[in-house]
Design an enzyme around this catalytic site. Structure first.
Site, mmCIF file in Angstrom:
data_model
loop_
_atom_site.group_PDB
_atom_site.id
_atom_site.type_symbol
_atom_site.label_atom_id
_atom_site.label_comp_id
_atom_site.label_asym_id
_atom_site.label_seq_id
_atom_site.Cartn_x
_atom_site.Cartn_y
_atom_site.Cartn_z
ATOM 1 N N ARG A 24 0.861 -1.193 0.000
ATOM 2 C CA ARG A 24 0.000 0.000 0.000
ATOM 3 C C ARG A 24 0.888 1.230 0.000
ATOM 4 N NH1 ARG A 24 -4.918 0.287 4.206
ATOM 5 N NH2 ARG A 24 -3.282 1.030 5.578
ATOM 6 N N THR A 33 -1.523 7.339 0.052
ATOM 7 C CA THR A 33 -2.876 7.170 -0.508
ATOM 8 C C THR A 33 -3.569 5.894 -0.055
ATOM 9 O OG1 THR A 33 -2.040 5.972 -2.417
ATOM 10 C CG2 THR A 33 -2.159 8.372 -2.620
ATOM 11 N N ASP A 48 0.328 -1.752 12.479
ATOM 12 C CA ASP A 48 0.889 -2.321 11.243
ATOM 13 C C ASP A 48 1.391 -3.740 11.539
ATOM 14 O OD1 ASP A 48 2.416 -1.042 8.426
ATOM 15 O OD2 ASP A 48 2.863 -3.048 9.169
ATOM 16 N N ASP A 86 5.076 -4.574 10.476
ATOM 17 C CA ASP A 86 6.069 -3.939 11.349
ATOM 18 C C ASP A 86 6.151 -4.677 12.689
ATOM 19 O OD1 ASP A 86 6.654 -2.073 9.470
ATOM 20 O OD2 ASP A 86 5.698 -0.380 10.486
HETATM 21 C C1 PRP Z 1 -0.915 -4.364 4.647
HETATM 22 C C2 PRP Z 1 -1.570 -5.712 4.836
HETATM 23 C C3 PRP Z 1 -2.354 -5.875 3.569
HETATM 24 C C4 PRP Z 1 -2.814 -4.469 3.285
HETATM 25 C C5 PRP Z 1 -4.224 -4.289 3.754
HETATM 26 O O1 PRP Z 1 0.225 -4.492 3.868
HETATM 27 O O2 PRP Z 1 -0.659 -6.750 5.058
HETATM 28 O O3 PRP Z 1 -1.578 -6.370 2.497
HETATM 29 O O4 PRP Z 1 -1.934 -3.601 4.016
HETATM 30 O O5 PRP Z 1 -4.711 -3.044 3.405
HETATM 31 P P1 PRP Z 1 -5.814 -2.820 2.290
HETATM 32 O O6 PRP Z 1 -6.904 -3.841 2.535
HETATM 33 O O7 PRP Z 1 -6.284 -1.419 2.545
HETATM 34 O O8 PRP Z 1 -5.186 -2.977 0.966
HETATM 35 P P2 PRP Z 1 1.215 -3.266 3.528
HETATM 36 O O9 PRP Z 1 0.962 -2.769 2.170
HETATM 37 O O10 PRP Z 1 1.198 -2.291 4.643
HETATM 38 O O11 PRP Z 1 2.626 -3.963 3.466
HETATM 39 P P3 PRP Z 1 3.399 -4.908 4.476
HETATM 40 O O12 PRP Z 1 2.858 -6.274 4.224
HETATM 41 O O13 PRP Z 1 4.808 -4.769 4.064
HETATM 42 O O14 PRP Z 1 3.161 -4.424 5.863
HETATM 43 N N1 URA Z 2 -2.208 -2.911 7.238
HETATM 44 C C1 URA Z 2 -1.921 -3.189 8.532
HETATM 45 O O1 URA Z 2 -0.881 -3.785 8.842
HETATM 46 N N2 URA Z 2 -2.790 -2.794 9.462
HETATM 47 C C2 URA Z 2 -3.937 -2.160 9.168
HETATM 48 O O2 URA Z 2 -4.689 -1.826 10.094
HETATM 49 C C3 URA Z 2 -4.225 -1.880 7.826
HETATM 50 C C4 URA Z 2 -3.346 -2.274 6.865
#
Ligand code: PRP
Ligand code: URA
Ligand code: MG
Length: 216
Positions: free
Chosen positions: A110, A114, A208, A211
């Protein structure tokens, strides 16, 4: 908790044990070793529940008492597909249940400003169209990442009814958005949260996931 009015959503039984596990991972004071340990326990429950939904066929076996047990065995082959990074945390739980399971990866991130997803990379088993697919990502917030990942699977020939999306926490709007695009994919989850905050994070959520599992 009833999942009405959600069709095609399987919510894990909201037992005191499960609520206790979620309490630990949602607690902001939980440090990484415990976050990993208790998330892994929930992931295992999600994988076990996902396996309950796969079709089986008759498989009679002879027992040591020379009797026949009218058993069953899984009908098709399965594989996992994780949405990198956070989804990779769910791979071991799948491997613990399904020996030498094949696992594909889709890298979607993501945008931090945005919250819109961006696809960077995909590497999937060649014969994925013939398999049941466990799509792995712990968080379903807006639904954008999961929709993009499912699009990749469908373009590779996977039938929507053969996809099971396993996640730890989803939002109601995430479920709605996802099922508007893919009504026939079953979502297996452990928690349905109230909504999203202005940064598109789940509330109450846990922050997150990637993280907390990998970094902080
Ligand atoms: C997070 C999570 C999903 C997404 C969910 O990943 O693991 O993939 O956000 O959000 P959405 O339903 O609004 O798309 P992120 O892109 O933060 O990456 P990460 O896995 O590296 O934490
Ligand atoms: N990704 C995360 O890790 N947490 C949230 O709450 C939304 C997206
Ligand atoms: Mg992600």
């Amino acid at each position: 908790m009833s999942t009405e009015p959600f069709r095609n959503v399987c919510l894990l039984p909201q037992t005191n044990q499960l609520l206790g596990l979620y309490t630990i991972i949602r607690d902001r004071s939980t440090a990484r070793p415990d976050f990993i340990f208790y998330s892994d326990r929930i992931i295992r429950l999600l994988v076990e529940e996902g396996l309950n939904h796969l079709p089986v066929m008759d498989r009679p076996v002879e027992t040591h008492t020379n009797e026949t047990f009218k058993g069953v065995g899984f009908k098709g082959k399965i594989c996992g597909v994780s949405i990198v990074r956070a989804g990779e945390s769910m791979e071991q739980g799948l491997r613990d249940c399904c020996r030498s399971v094949r696992i594909g990866k889709i890298l979607i991130q993501r945008d931090e400003e945005t919250a819109l997803p961006k696809l960077f990379y995909e590497k999937l088993p060649e014969d994925i169209a013939d398999r049941y697919v466990f799509l792995l990502d712990p968080m379903l917030a807006t639904g954008g990442s999961a929709i993009m990942a499912t699009d990749v699977l469908i373009k590779r020939g996977v039938k929507p009814e053969r996809i099971f999306f396993l996640n730890l926490i989803c939002s109601k709007e995430g479920i709605d958005n996802y099922h508007k695009a893919f009504p026939d994919v079953k979502i297996v989850t452990g928690a349905i949260d109230r909504g999203l905050n202005e940064d598109k994070y789940l509330v109450p959520g846990l922050g997150d996931f990637g993280d907390r599992y990998y970094c902080i």
